[in-house]
Design a protein around this motif. Structure first.
Motif, mmCIF file in Angstrom:
data_model
loop_
_atom_site.group_PDB
_atom_site.id
_atom_site.type_symbol
_atom_site.label_atom_id
_atom_site.label_comp_id
_atom_site.label_asym_id
_atom_site.label_seq_id
_atom_site.Cartn_x
_atom_site.Cartn_y
_atom_site.Cartn_z
ATOM 1 N N THR A 219 0.814 -1.225 0.000
ATOM 2 C CA THR A 219 0.000 0.000 0.000
ATOM 3 C C THR A 219 0.844 1.271 0.000
ATOM 4 O O THR A 219 1.777 1.411 0.795
ATOM 5 C CB THR A 219 -0.927 0.030 1.246
ATOM 6 N N GLN B 55 -4.908 8.760 -1.796
ATOM 7 C CA GLN B 55 -5.790 7.593 -1.687
ATOM 8 C C GLN B 55 -4.985 6.306 -1.533
ATOM 9 O O GLN B 55 -4.049 6.072 -2.307
ATOM 10 C CB GLN B 55 -6.634 7.465 -2.973
ATOM 11 N N PRO B 56 -5.349 5.470 -0.571
ATOM 12 C CA PRO B 56 -4.623 4.201 -0.412
ATOM 13 C C PRO B 56 -4.746 3.324 -1.645
ATOM 14 O O PRO B 56 -5.856 3.034 -2.095
ATOM 15 C CB PRO B 56 -5.304 3.545 0.799
ATOM 16 N N SER B 57 -3.625 2.928 -2.202
ATOM 17 C CA SER B 57 -3.624 2.154 -3.447
ATOM 18 C C SER B 57 -2.656 0.990 -3.316
ATOM 19 O O SER B 57 -1.618 1.106 -2.662
ATOM 20 C CB SER B 57 -3.163 3.032 -4.618
ATOM 21 N N LEU B 58 -2.981 -0.101 -3.973
ATOM 22 C CA LEU B 58 -2.130 -1.291 -3.944
ATOM 23 C C LEU B 58 -1.140 -1.172 -5.093
ATOM 24 O O LEU B 58 -1.503 -1.360 -6.259
ATOM 25 C CB LEU B 58 -2.997 -2.544 -4.104
ATOM 26 N N LEU C 172 -0.768 -3.510 -8.065
ATOM 27 C CA LEU C 172 -1.804 -3.563 -9.107
ATOM 28 C C LEU C 172 -1.978 -2.195 -9.779
ATOM 29 O O LEU C 172 -3.058 -1.872 -10.256
ATOM 30 C CB LEU C 172 -3.147 -4.020 -8.514
ATOM 31 N N VAL C 173 -0.915 -1.397 -9.773
ATOM 32 C CA VAL C 173 -0.986 -0.090 -10.429
ATOM 33 C C VAL C 173 0.072 -0.047 -11.529
ATOM 34 O O VAL C 173 1.251 -0.291 -11.261
ATOM 35 C CB VAL C 173 -0.754 1.062 -9.420
#
Ligand SMILES: Cc1cc2nc3c(=O)[nH]c(=O)nc-3n(C[C@H](O)[C@H](O)[C@H](O)COP(=O)(O)OP(=O)(O)OC[C@H]3O[C@@H](n4cnc5c(N)ncnc54)[C@H](O)[C@@H]3O)c2cc1C
Ligand code: FES
Ligand code: FES
Lengths: 153, 326
Positions: free
Chosen positions: A51, A57-60, A63-64
């Protein structure tokens, strides 16, 4: 496939990266920038160890696509301390001994930060709900939840 | 698109009880290299929907759409999906809208979280708000979209039963032709939809409910952070103390999320009673076709479906302004 140059901010610093389509944000942070705080846990969205905050914004990051953060602000755990001063939430994690092996900790702290930015005075339920996608194999979670709750006071 | 349909996404959105999907569950050997994305592809990031449609036409048969990417990229990492072109909708800001002026309009890339947080959705479209809140993790709620959840067409997609029970429609466009169809006609099988090659879901619309309408969504997973073994949504429209309209939809109990029309008519024009509701539950249990997989046995799914339908009905009835059912 064509490498493309993207511009972004990582922990407040401007970066110019030349990245291919199938490059992932997590790999670029770790291998290009040496920012190894974000961890590779599962690679498929299930553990939360990777993360980071993208535009708050919290994002993984596993997977980006790197190309899709062109123009974005990325915050990793390395950018949370300011001028050598730990963020109060990091201090709360230390005070509550909410860290054992530390693998989940960067993700946990950033999730806690994102939660507190949104709800400055969360309940225990809010904290557990917000953190449900971040797995910890060591602490049993109680100390992590306590760190976030004590910080709010 | 080359390779398998994007539905076959192992243990995630596509991990519902799908006899027909292959593989139905993530196997350990699938985890070999999720560090990287091995497939090579070109990423197209249009700024307007018209440009997206045009790219899709140009690369017909070789391109996939990406919204939040939480299903797609997992599928590509696992190499269940191979494609030459990925067309991202992420930079088309108009598609992020959640509009509540009259009917509810949810743009293709509105996030699960934005919908879950919308105050009108929370008040008037309770089943949808509850479905979005029930998503397994916060990060997935931030990144994932309602449009992606529907287009991925997992039998276990959480927003699907809620939107079916709320009588939603989907608006599809190819850039040349537009069409609007009822969500109940959208799903064709695990991972399958009526979207034709070159078509994009543009938005979802949900008719504004009357004051005497109530809805509820309930889901049971193995643990809090899990996709559903069974999910249920019910909408009831009340007229005095009688049921004027009722819609019941379930997820993870058949090859697609679906309405159980046979059970919906049971209480029409009646006062809901405990025995009436158990009849509805029985009709649901007879109509569904659950299977056994890692999340649950078919028998348990069938039992649970009956219980959840009863609970959701009571909750929806209360929200419609009806009283406790005795
Ligand atoms: C760890 C994890 C937990 C999850 N938990 C849940 C859960 O609790 N409940 C649940 O229901 N799901 C869950 N999912 C599945 C997934 O996150 C959801 O289905 C999500 O809503 C998908 O949205 P997306 O925007 O990420 O879709 P994407 O991955 O971008 O797209 C999904 C599919 O739909 C197609 N598509 C997307 N948008 C469009 C469009 N506008 N027009 C045409 N085709 C389109 C894509 O081509 C792709 O095939 C989970 C996934 C992961 C990885
Ligand atoms: S490594 Fe990204 S969620 Fe596990
Ligand atoms: S401290 Fe070891 S995984 Fe959380």
């Amino acid at each position: 496939m064509t490498a493309r140059t993207i511009n972004l901010n990582v922990n407040g610093e401007h970066k110019e990266w030349s990245v291919a389509e199938n490059d992932l944000l997590l790999t670029e942070l770790r291998e290009r920038e040496g920012l190894t705080g974000a961890k590779y846990g599962c690679g498929i969205g299930e553990c939360g160890a990777c993360t980071v905050l993208v535009d708050g914004q919290p994002s993984l990051s596993c997977l980006v696509l790197a190309q899709s953060v062109d123009g974005c602000d990325v915050l990793t755990i390395e950018g949370l301390a300011r001028g050598g001063e730990l963020d109060p939430l990091q201090i709360a994690f230390l005070d509550q001994a909410a860290v054992q092996c530390g693998f989940c900790t960067p993700g946990m702290v950033l999730m806690g930060r994102a939660l507190l930015n949104e709800i400055p005075d969360p309940t225990e339920k809010d904290v557990r709900e917000f953190l449900k996608g971040n797995l910890c194999r060591c602490t049993g979670y109680s100390s992590i939840v306590r760190a976030i709750l004590t910080h709010r006071r | 698109m080359i390779g398998q349909h994007p539905a076959d996404l192992g243990g995630h959105g596509g991990g519902g009880p799908t006899e027909h999907a292959n593989p139905t569950e993530t196997q350990m050997e699938d985890f070999t290299n999720t560090h990287i994305l091995v497939g090579e592809f070109e990423l197209i990031e249009p700024h307007t929907l018209a440009q997206a449609s045009e790219s899709l036409r140009t690369h017909a048969g070789e391109a996939v759409i990406m919204a939040g990417g939480t299903d797609l990229l997992v599928g590509m990492k696992m190499e269940h999906i191979r494609t030459k072109y990925v067309i991202s909708l992420g930079r088309i800001s108009a598609l992020k809208r959640v509009d509540t002026n009259s009917d509810l309009v949810i743009g293709a890339t509105a996030s699960i979280r934005d919908v879950a947080h919308n105050s009108v959705v929370r008040q008037q479209y309770c089943a949808l708000a509850e479905a979005c809140q029930s998503f397994s993790t916060m990060q997935i709620m931030v990144m994932g979209t309602v449009g992606g959840n529907l287009c991925n067409a997992s039998p276990a997609a959480d927003t699907a039963p809620a939107l079916l029970a709320l009588d939603a429609s989907v608006h599809l466009t190819s850039g040349v032709r537009e069409r609007e169809i009822a969500l109940s006609e959208f799903f064709t099988g695990p991972g399958g939809t009526v979207l034709s090659d070159g078509e994009v879901l543009e938005h979802i619309s949900v008719p504004a409910p009357s004051l005497s309408t109530g809805s509820a969504f309930l889901k049971m997973g193995r643990v809090a952070a899990d996709i559903s073994k069974v999910s249920v949504a019910v909408t009831v429209v009340r007229s005095e103390d009688r049921v004027r309209q009722c819609r019941i939809a379930l997820g993870a109990v058949a090859s697609t999320p679906r309405r159980i029309v046979a059970a919906e008519s049971e209480l029409l024009g009646e006062k809901p009673t405990i025995s009436g509701i158990s009849k509805v539950s029985q009709l649901v249990q007879q109509a569904i076709e659950p299977i056994t997989d890692v999340r649950s046995t078919a028998a348990y799914r069938r039992h649970l479906a009956g219980v959840l339908v009863g609970d959701a009905f009571r909750q929806a009835w209360l929200r419609a302004g009806g009283g406790e059912i005795t």
